[in-house]
Write a protein that holds these residues in place. Structure first.
Motif, PDB file in Angstrom:
ATOM      1  N   SER A 189      27.530  51.905 -47.798  1.00 44.84           N
ATOM      2  CA  SER A 189      28.832  52.697 -49.669  1.00 44.84           C
ATOM      3  C   SER A 189      28.666  51.360 -50.218  1.00 44.84           C
ATOM      4  O   SER A 189      29.301  51.594 -51.250  1.00 44.84           O
ATOM      5  N   SER A 190      28.734  50.131 -49.843  1.00 41.99           N
ATOM      6  CA  SER A 190      28.694  48.653 -50.988  1.00 41.99           C
ATOM      7  C   SER A 190      27.753  49.386 -52.086  1.00 41.99           C
ATOM      8  O   SER A 190      26.872  49.219 -51.686  1.00 41.99           O
ATOM      9  N   SER A 191      28.772  49.258 -53.193  1.00 42.88           N
ATOM     10  CA  SER A 191      28.061  49.265 -54.697  1.00 42.88           C
ATOM     11  C   SER A 191      27.100  47.790 -54.989  1.00 42.88           C
ATOM     12  O   SER A 191      26.462  47.805 -55.666  1.00 42.88           O
ATOM     13  N   MET A 192      27.418  47.063 -54.032  1.00 44.17           N
ATOM     14  CA  MET A 192      27.092  45.270 -54.368  1.00 44.17           C
ATOM     15  C   MET A 192      25.283  45.875 -53.324  1.00 44.17           C
ATOM     16  O   MET A 192      24.469  44.902 -54.187  1.00 44.17           O
ATOM     17  N   ARG A 193      25.572  45.933 -52.252  1.00 43.94           N
ATOM     18  CA  ARG A 193      24.602  45.631 -50.927  1.00 43.94           C
ATOM     19  C   ARG A 193      23.931  47.299 -50.754  1.00 43.94           C
ATOM     20  O   ARG A 193      22.976  47.436 -49.956  1.00 43.94           O
ATOM     21  N   GLY A 194      24.579  48.461 -51.089  1.00 45.29           N
ATOM     22  CA  GLY A 194      23.801  49.487 -50.977  1.00 45.29           C
ATOM     23  C   GLY A 194      23.787  50.905 -51.965  1.00 45.29           C
ATOM     24  O   GLY A 194      23.000  49.933 -52.746  1.00 45.29           O
ATOM     25  N   PHE A 195      24.285  51.791 -51.808  1.00 44.61           N
ATOM     26  CA  PHE A 195      23.800  53.011 -52.852  1.00 44.61           C
ATOM     27  C   PHE A 195      24.742  52.607 -53.818  1.00 44.61           C
ATOM     28  O   PHE A 195      25.707  51.835 -53.589  1.00 44.61           O
ATOM     29  N   GLN A 196      24.008  53.077 -55.366  1.00 46.68           N
ATOM     30  CA  GLN A 196      24.871  52.819 -56.551  1.00 46.68           C
ATOM     31  C   GLN A 196      25.830  54.193 -56.648  1.00 46.68           C
ATOM     32  O   GLN A 196      26.345  53.878 -57.064  1.00 46.68           O
ATOM     33  N   ASN A 197      24.671  55.608 -56.016  1.00 46.64           N
ATOM     34  CA  ASN A 197      25.602  56.539 -56.443  1.00 46.64           C
ATOM     35  C   ASN A 197      27.017  56.750 -56.661  1.00 46.64           C
ATOM     36  O   ASN A 197      26.979  56.976 -55.022  1.00 46.64           O
ATOM     37  N   THR A 198      27.975  56.882 -56.531  1.00 47.42           N
ATOM     38  CA  THR A 198      29.125  57.172 -55.879  1.00 47.42           C
ATOM     39  C   THR A 198      29.291  58.294 -55.183  1.00 47.42           C
ATOM     40  O   THR A 198      29.631  58.397 -53.973  1.00 47.42           O
ATOM     41  N   ALA A 199      28.263  58.978 -55.223  1.00 45.37           N
ATOM     42  CA  ALA A 199      28.120  60.989 -54.992  1.00 45.37           C
ATOM     43  C   ALA A 199      27.645  60.604 -53.079  1.00 45.37           C
ATOM     44  O   ALA A 199      27.488  60.989 -52.608  1.00 45.37           O
ATOM     45  N   LEU A 200      26.957  59.416 -53.249  1.00 45.89           N
ATOM     46  CA  LEU A 200      26.064  58.570 -51.968  1.00 45.89           C
ATOM     47  C   LEU A 200      26.974  57.742 -50.860  1.00 45.89           C
ATOM     48  O   LEU A 200      26.149  57.530 -49.599  1.00 45.89           O
ATOM     49  N   GLN A 201      27.705  56.929 -51.236  1.00 53.47           N
ATOM     50  CA  GLN A 201      28.896  56.733 -50.974  1.00 53.47           C
ATOM     51  C   GLN A 201      29.706  56.923 -50.138  1.00 53.47           C
ATOM     52  O   GLN A 201      30.194  56.643 -49.172  1.00 53.47           O
ATOM     53  N   SER A 202      30.187  58.234 -50.929  1.00 54.49           N
ATOM     54  CA  SER A 202      31.734  58.925 -50.072  1.00 54.49           C
ATOM     55  C   SER A 202      31.909  60.117 -49.847  1.00 54.49           C
ATOM     56  O   SER A 202      30.889  60.268 -51.085  1.00 54.49           O
ATOM     57  N   SER A 203      32.174  60.881 -49.137  1.00 54.08           N
ATOM     58  CA  SER A 203      32.413  62.456 -49.945  1.00 54.08           C
ATOM     59  C   SER A 203      33.299  62.373 -50.916  1.00 54.08           C
ATOM     60  O   SER A 203      34.596  61.726 -50.996  1.00 54.08           O
ATOM     61  N   LEU A 204      32.579  63.099 -52.058  1.00 49.95           N
ATOM     62  CA  LEU A 204      33.758  62.814 -53.543  1.00 49.95           C
ATOM     63  C   LEU A 204      34.507  64.176 -53.050  1.00 49.95           C
ATOM     64  O   LEU A 204      34.742  64.584 -54.083  1.00 49.95           O
ATOM     65  N   SER A 205      34.684  64.963 -51.915  1.00 50.05           N
ATOM     66  CA  SER A 205      35.552  65.719 -51.789  1.00 50.05           C
ATOM     67  C   SER A 205      37.429  65.450 -51.472  1.00 50.05           C
ATOM     68  O   SER A 205      38.063  66.125 -52.060  1.00 50.05           O
ATOM     69  N   LYS A 206      37.244  64.067 -51.416  1.00 51.63           N
ATOM     70  CA  LYS A 206      38.216  63.275 -51.869  1.00 51.63           C
ATOM     71  C   LYS A 206      38.901  62.454 -52.729  1.00 51.63           C
ATOM     72  O   LYS A 206      37.766  62.668 -54.271  1.00 51.63           O
ATOM     73  N   PRO A 207      40.387  62.125 -53.586  1.00 51.99           N
ATOM     74  CA  PRO A 207      40.091  61.652 -54.716  1.00 51.99           C
ATOM     75  C   PRO A 207      39.945  60.477 -55.128  1.00 51.99           C
ATOM     76  O   PRO A 207      39.764  59.559 -53.655  1.00 51.99           O
ATOM     77  N   ALA A 208      40.236  59.606 -56.019  1.00 47.73           N
ATOM     78  CA  ALA A 208      39.647  58.245 -56.029  1.00 47.73           C
ATOM     79  C   ALA A 208      40.392  57.735 -56.679  1.00 47.73           C
ATOM     80  O   ALA A 208      39.787  57.410 -58.102  1.00 47.73           O
ATOM     81  N   PRO A 209      41.261  57.353 -56.893  1.00 44.66           N
ATOM     82  CA  PRO A 209      42.685  56.505 -57.066  1.00 44.66           C
ATOM     83  C   PRO A 209      42.141  55.445 -57.595  1.00 44.66           C
ATOM     84  O   PRO A 209      41.108  54.859 -56.542  1.00 44.66           O
ATOM     85  N   GLY A 210      42.092  54.069 -58.640  1.00 43.50           N
ATOM     86  CA  GLY A 210      41.934  52.860 -58.918  1.00 43.50           C
ATOM     87  C   GLY A 210      42.364  52.278 -58.088  1.00 43.50           C
ATOM     88  O   GLY A 210      43.261  52.739 -56.969  1.00 43.50           O
ATOM     89  N   ARG A 211      41.998  50.691 -58.052  1.00 47.62           N
ATOM     90  CA  ARG A 211      43.004  50.144 -57.838  1.00 47.62           C
ATOM     91  C   ARG A 211      44.555  49.882 -57.765  1.00 47.62           C
ATOM     92  O   ARG A 211      44.326  49.045 -59.143  1.00 47.62           O
TER      93      ARG A 211
END
Length: 408
Positions: A189-211
């Motif tokens: 899931s890591s954008s530094m070591r894994g997939f770059q597209n958000t759709a492939l890092q986790s389910s986008l059926s859940k919200p994604a608030p910022g930090r």
């Protein structure tokens, strides 16, 4: 698997002696970065003189940890993406410099340690009008094609207290933290070591608030069964003051049950999880109260073949997709008879947007993570988007990327 050395029965060789992390988080984690990036690997190219030059620096880091309980890491990464599609910008380039660390201030050397974690980072575009995080939006994709490579300049993106109690079985965190790295993740899931597209890092059926300001905890029911839960500012913005939005009292809440199917030491790879979440109505944007559930399952076969599958459903407009499914595989590559340092991975996702005006979108990505030198990695990638959800003018689109990362 490339990072499987950290999960083996023998302690991995490290640069600064940080050891294996027992974090419950996924890829976008300070403590995971400190642990995984400190593991020594066997690269294609070796430069003994350069390694000798940096050795006093790593000795100094080790002494900081041994004397004061302070772990530090610096990293520099850049991402270039291009496309041959007829869009406004055909190239995007951005870099990201990070200083992060964990300072154990209570009960150092015990399972009930308390530590302060922090991350200061600087993200900027380089000779391009848009960063990779916005690149895919040009042709109508609803999932960022370059996660983590935006353009907000300098910001403190984490400042939190982490505490373990009950002989390490109960953990909690409070402060400015990620609301998404804890739930429904996989080992790539890591954008530094894994997939770059958000759709492939986790389910986008859940919200994604910022930090933003959040409180989370994890409890070990038994060594193979863990519950993780949290309450987070639903309006959090990663690069901004977290106190600017917490006063709105609109929250994202989540609980996730995890079953480690083999041993806790392989928890990053061998697990099944079920998450339930709720987000309050957001008054400013008019987003209604929403609920949903996600599922994830993964397994590492023969310490080389990693398979994963995630899915989710939601009711409301808080997330990008009303429902989605993604699956993929990672294969460690043994090059020149080295320990598995390189990795090729492929994943594909399908999502049905929560907005009725948008169409279903399919996203795929393949990347090769190539350990060129000690602490220096290059990762070429190809992304394919079928039926970009927000633009019926495109049937499909291709993106080509190159990510570089240097840790020290």
């Amino acid at each position: 698997m490339a990072d499987a050395q950290s999960q083996s029965t023998q302690p991995p060789k490290t640069h600064s002696g940080y050891g294996v992390s027992n974090s419950l988080e996924g890829g976008d984690s300070v403590v995971e970065d400190l642990s995984v990036d400190d593991i020594a690997v066997d690269p294609v190219l070796s430069f003994p003189k350069i390694e000798g030059f940096f050795q006093p620096y790593f000795d100094w880091k080790k002494s900081l940890n041994q004397r004061f309980g302070l772990q530090l890491q610096l990293s520099y990464q850049a991402l270039y993406q291009t496309t041959n599609e007829d869009v406004g910008e055909t190239n995007a380039l951005a870099d990201r410099f990070q200083i992060q660390g964990a300072w154990t201030l209570l009960n150092r050397g015990t399972k009930n340690a308390g530590r302060l974690t922090f991350r200061l980072e600087n993200r900027n575009t380089i000779n391009s009008d848009i960063p990779p995080s916005q690149f895919g939006f040009q042709f109508g994709s609803v999932a960022p094609s370059g996660t983590g490579f935006s353009d907000f300049g300098l910001a403190l993106t984490e400042l939190a207290w982490r505490q373990s109690t009950f002989d390490g079985r109960f953990k909690f965190i409070f402060g400015k933290i990620s609301a998404i790295s804890w739930y429904n993740t996989h080992a790539l899931s890591s954008s530094m070591r894994g997939f770059q597209n958000t759709a492939l890092q986790s389910s986008l059926s859940k919200p994604a608030p910022g930090r933003g300001i959040g409180l989370g905890f994890g409890y070990e029911i038994n060594p193979n069964l863990v519950v993780v839960a949290g309450v987070h500012d639903a309006n959090g913005k990663t690069a901004e003051n977290p106190f600017d939005t917490i006063g709105q009292k609109e929250f994202f809440s989540s609980v996730e049950l995890r079953w480690y199917t083999t041993t806790p030491e392989r928890a990053r790879y061998d697990k099944v999880s079920l998450q339930l979440w709720h987000q309050d109505r957001l008054e400013d944007s008019g987003t209604p109260s929403s609920i949903g559930a996600t599922f994830a399952a993964s397994h590492l076969f023969n310490d080389r073949y990693y398979a994963f599958m995630l899915a989710g459903v939601s009711d409301g407009k808080a997330s990008i997709f009303e429902k989605d499914v993604l699956a993929g595989v990672g294969i460690a590559i043994d090059t020149k008879h080295r320990i598995n340092s390189d990795l090729i991975a492929f994943a594909v996702s399908w999502g049905d947007p929560s907005t009725e005006a948008l169409r279903e979108q399919t996203t795929a990505e393949v990347f090769y993570r190539f350990q060129l030198a000690e602490r220096f990695v290059i990762t070429p990638s190809i992304q394919y988007v079928r039926n970009p959800a927000a633009n019926i003018g495109f049937d499909d689109a291709w993106l080509f990327g190159l990510r570089t990362r240097w840790t020290f």
